[in-house]
Design a protein around this motif. Structure first.
Motif, PDB file in Angstrom:
ATOM      1  N   UNK A  87       0.666  -1.190   0.047  1.00  0.00           N
ATOM      2  CA  UNK A  87      -0.080   0.150   0.044  1.00  0.00           C
ATOM      3  C   UNK A  87       0.700   1.163  -0.171  1.00  0.00           C
ATOM      4  N   UNK A  88       0.269   2.303  -0.573  1.00  0.00           N
ATOM      5  CA  UNK A  88       1.166   3.599  -0.421  1.00  0.00           C
ATOM      6  C   UNK A  88       0.371   4.840  -0.138  1.00  0.00           C
ATOM      7  N   UNK A  89       1.055   5.677   0.528  1.00  0.00           N
ATOM      8  CA  UNK A  89       0.371   7.091   0.693  1.00  0.00           C
ATOM      9  C   UNK A  89       1.653   8.066   0.201  1.00  0.00           C
ATOM     10  N   UNK A  90       1.145   8.999  -0.739  1.00  0.00           N
ATOM     11  CA  UNK A  90       2.163   9.945  -1.226  1.00  0.00           C
ATOM     12  C   UNK A  90       1.616  11.078  -0.639  1.00  0.00           C
ATOM     13  N   UNK A  91       2.842  12.082  -0.157  1.00  0.00           N
ATOM     14  CA  UNK A  91       2.281  13.391   0.386  1.00  0.00           C
ATOM     15  C   UNK A  91       3.050  14.363  -0.105  1.00  0.00           C
ATOM     16  N   UNK A  92       2.563  15.404  -0.345  1.00  0.00           N
ATOM     17  CA  UNK A  92       3.555  16.718  -0.755  1.00  0.00           C
ATOM     18  C   UNK A  92       2.790  17.963  -0.515  1.00  0.00           C
ATOM     19  N   UNK A  93       3.443  19.163  -0.978  1.00  0.00           N
ATOM     20  CA  UNK A  93       3.359  20.343  -0.264  1.00  0.00           C
ATOM     21  C   UNK A  93       2.698  21.011  -1.502  1.00  0.00           C
ATOM     22  N   UNK A  94       1.372  21.534  -1.400  1.00  0.00           N
ATOM     23  CA  UNK A  94       0.867  22.468  -2.582  1.00  0.00           C
ATOM     24  C   UNK A  94       1.080  23.811  -2.250  1.00  0.00           C
ATOM     25  N   UNK A  95       0.813  24.711  -3.342  1.00  0.00           N
ATOM     26  CA  UNK A  95       0.857  26.084  -3.229  1.00  0.00           C
ATOM     27  C   UNK A  95      -0.502  26.476  -2.224  1.00  0.00           C
ATOM     28  N   UNK A  96      -0.118  27.927  -1.641  1.00  0.00           N
ATOM     29  CA  UNK A  96      -1.005  28.279  -0.636  1.00  0.00           C
ATOM     30  C   UNK A  96      -2.268  28.815  -1.211  1.00  0.00           C
ATOM     31  N   UNK A  97      -2.452  28.831  -2.567  1.00  0.00           N
ATOM     32  CA  UNK A  97      -3.782  29.390  -3.077  1.00  0.00           C
ATOM     33  C   UNK A  97      -4.436  28.047  -3.778  1.00  0.00           C
ATOM     34  N   UNK A  98      -4.029  26.696  -3.640  1.00  0.00           N
ATOM     35  CA  UNK A  98      -4.718  25.551  -4.283  1.00  0.00           C
ATOM     36  C   UNK A  98      -5.547  25.131  -3.355  1.00  0.00           C
ATOM     37  N   UNK A  99      -6.642  24.483  -3.975  1.00  0.00           N
ATOM     38  CA  UNK A  99      -7.659  23.796  -3.193  1.00  0.00           C
ATOM     39  C   UNK A  99      -8.034  22.487  -3.977  1.00  0.00           C
ATOM     40  N   UNK A 100      -8.014  21.292  -3.675  1.00  0.00           N
ATOM     41  CA  UNK A 100      -8.417  20.137  -4.533  1.00  0.00           C
ATOM     42  C   UNK A 100      -9.844  19.909  -4.296  1.00  0.00           C
ATOM     43  N   UNK A 101     -10.589  19.687  -5.097  1.00  0.00           N
ATOM     44  CA  UNK A 101     -11.996  19.593  -4.972  1.00  0.00           C
ATOM     45  C   UNK A 101     -12.456  18.077  -5.198  1.00  0.00           C
ATOM     46  N   UNK A 102     -11.937  17.538  -6.239  1.00  0.00           N
ATOM     47  CA  UNK A 102     -12.287  15.913  -6.293  1.00  0.00           C
ATOM     48  C   UNK A 102     -11.164  15.022  -6.991  1.00  0.00           C
ATOM     49  N   UNK A 103     -11.057  13.959  -6.914  1.00  0.00           N
ATOM     50  CA  UNK A 103      -9.829  13.078  -7.334  1.00  0.00           C
ATOM     51  C   UNK A 103     -10.312  11.682  -7.905  1.00  0.00           C
ATOM     52  N   UNK A 104      -9.631  11.124  -8.764  1.00  0.00           N
ATOM     53  CA  UNK A 104      -9.827   9.719  -9.174  1.00  0.00           C
ATOM     54  C   UNK A 104      -8.682   8.709  -8.977  1.00  0.00           C
ATOM     55  N   UNK A 105      -9.039   7.570  -8.892  1.00  0.00           N
ATOM     56  CA  UNK A 105      -7.977   6.585  -8.623  1.00  0.00           C
ATOM     57  C   UNK A 105      -7.178   6.605  -7.277  1.00  0.00           C
ATOM     58  N   UNK A 106      -7.448   7.293  -6.540  1.00  0.00           N
ATOM     59  CA  UNK A 106      -6.730   7.538  -5.244  1.00  0.00           C
ATOM     60  C   UNK A 106      -7.673   8.416  -4.466  1.00  0.00           C
ATOM     61  N   UNK A 107      -7.359   8.327  -3.033  1.00  0.00           N
ATOM     62  CA  UNK A 107      -8.030   9.014  -1.969  1.00  0.00           C
ATOM     63  C   UNK A 107      -7.302  10.317  -1.803  1.00  0.00           C
TER      64      UNK A 107
END
Length: 458
Positions: A87-107
């Motif tokens: 299993x895997x978990x990928x973590x990263x730092x996004x820009x301060x003005x970005x907001x994710x609204x939906x995704x596919x093939x991952x939580x």
């Protein structure tokens, strides 16, 4: 020979005089030698100097973004360069003005600028060198900066820097009588930040309900009642072979490019048609902004209680592994978000824009219950959507696709995500075209399109 012996008084006096002489000469050669040796030993104190042992990279991330003013989609490919993982978990730092609204093939979840993506149920096992693809959509303002600081299961993708002590003699160049070496600080590796426990915004990896027998992947025939063909059926609100169109779509068919526009085009084609002499041709580009749709101006919200649809479709490129959309219908009961017919995993699928639910689930078993869309020939695609309950059926050349069926009974690998929403959809628009959430393009033709409240056949 007589041996000379000093008198007792003289011997004791000599010893006392020698002792006094030794104490009174600190600069004697013996004393200087002892002091020098002490200084040399003190100067040769072993100091643990940290040396950096760089571990090999554990992963590689290919991040492809497609942006428009205020919004973007991103395709992410994770390559495991380390040991195999289950299993895997990928973590990263996004820009301060970005907001994710939906995704596919991952939580995918977001807490501040920290974004965490966890594998879906079907793509968690990665051997060394294996890849997993997923994507997401979001909003931005100001500037859209690329992600940084990727971590796979808590380890930096570029490999860790682990301080390891190794003895290194550090002699003093000029030993003094009282050396006082400064101790080197002990290395203390920085702990990796732990994943954010925020709940995922994407339902892609939710557990399936209690197993129920999976339907056969073999398509089942349509109901025995013979639906009308052509435009002869009753209750048809939309019925068009585009024979009244020319050039760019107009009148009852309008071009639509939500959010942004790019290289996608739509024209009335006179060289390729299923019947008559014309069809709608869509050249859809890769990446979101190169999408293209043509929508009817007819009142789709008047169709019901079951919405029946039929169209003949021809396209040139097999459905890709990435998510694409060909048909959209705005759902008034879901905030106007789209119901989508498209493909993923090289097979047909339904997708819900609001929560990214897919039908079937994107597990290998779920995909196997769907079907590819044949290329370079005309194919009849039909569907029905019940607006009074969660029930849907989809047909390809009059054969039902088992993995695209919702009938109220939970079916393993098919409808667990879809049935999370209990409110039946209410389509109010109908658009034909192409939209890619990766880099996939296609050329499609649509002809003999019908939409109404009675069954319509091929």
């Amino acid at each position: 020979m007589k041996q000379f012996r000093p008198a007792p008084g003289d011997r004791r006096a000599g010893i006392r005089r020698g002792a006094r002489a030794g104490r009174g000469l600190p600069g004697s050669p013996a004393a200087r030698l002892v002091a020098a040796l002490a200084a040399l030993v003190a100067g040769l104190v072993v100091v643990l100097v940290p040396t950096v042992a760089s571990a090999a990279p554990v992963c590689k991330v290919d991040y492809t973004v497609n942006q428009w003013q205020g919004g973007f989609t991103a395709s992410v490919r994770l390559t495991n360069l380390g040991s195999a993982v289950s299993s895997w978990t990928l973590r990263w730092t996004a820009g301060t003005s970005q907001q994710i609204t939906n995704a596919w093939s991952a939580q995918v979840s977001q807490s501040g600028t920290t974004v965490t993506a966890t594998n879906a149920s079907y793509n968690g096992s990665l051997a060394t060198g294996a890849t997993a693809d997923f994507g997401f959509q979001g909003t931005w303002s100001g500037s859209l900066t690329p992600p940084s600081d990727y971590y796979l299961n808590g380890v930096p993708c570029g490999g860790t820097s682990s301080p390891s002590p190794s003895p290194s003699p550090s002699p003093s160049a000029s030993p003094s009588a009282s050396p006082s070496p400064s101790p080197s600080p002990s290395p203390s590796p920085s702990p990796s930040p732990s994943p954010s426990p925020s709940p995922s915004a994407s339902p892609s990896a939710s557990p399936s309900p209690s197993p129920s027998p999976s339907p056969s992947p073999s398509p089942s025939p349509s109901p025995s009642t013979t639906p009308s063909t052509g435009c002869s059926g009753s209750g048809l609100v939309v019925c068009s072979g585009f024979e009244d169109q020319s050039g760019a779509p107009s009148g009852e068919w309008q071009v639509s490019t939500p959010n942004c526009s790019g290289s996608g085009t739509a024209t009335i084609d006179t060289s390729t048609a299923h019947s008559g002499g014309k069809s709608l041709r869509v050249n859809g580009g890769g990446n979101y902004c190169n999408h293209m749709f043509v929508g009817t101006t007819k009142n789709v919200s008047a169709i019901g209680p079951v919405v029946y649809g039929r169209m003949w479709v021809r396209h040139t490129t097999a459905l890709p592994a990435n998510h694409v959309t060909m048909i959209t219908m705005a759902d008034s009961r879901d905030g106007g978000k789209d119901l989508r017919i498209g493909g993923q995993g090289n097979a047909l699928q339904w997708n819900r824009e609001s929560d990214d639910a897919t039908l079937p689930e994107q597990s290998p078993a779920g995909i196997a219950l769907s079907a590819p869309l044949p290329t370079n020939r005309w194919v009849c695609l039909r569907f029905q959507i019940d607006t009074s309950q969660q029930a849907m059926r989809t047909y390809l050349d009059d054969q039902e696709i088992a993995g695209l069926r919702v009938d109220g009974t939970p079916t393993q690998n098919v409808d667990a995500q879809w049935l999370r929403r209990t409110t039946a959809p209410r389509p109010t628009t109908f658009r034909l075209g192409w939209e890619s959430y990766g880099s996939d393009s296609d050329t499609l033709w649509y002809d003999d399109v019908a939409l109404g409240s009675s069954p319509v056949g091929c």
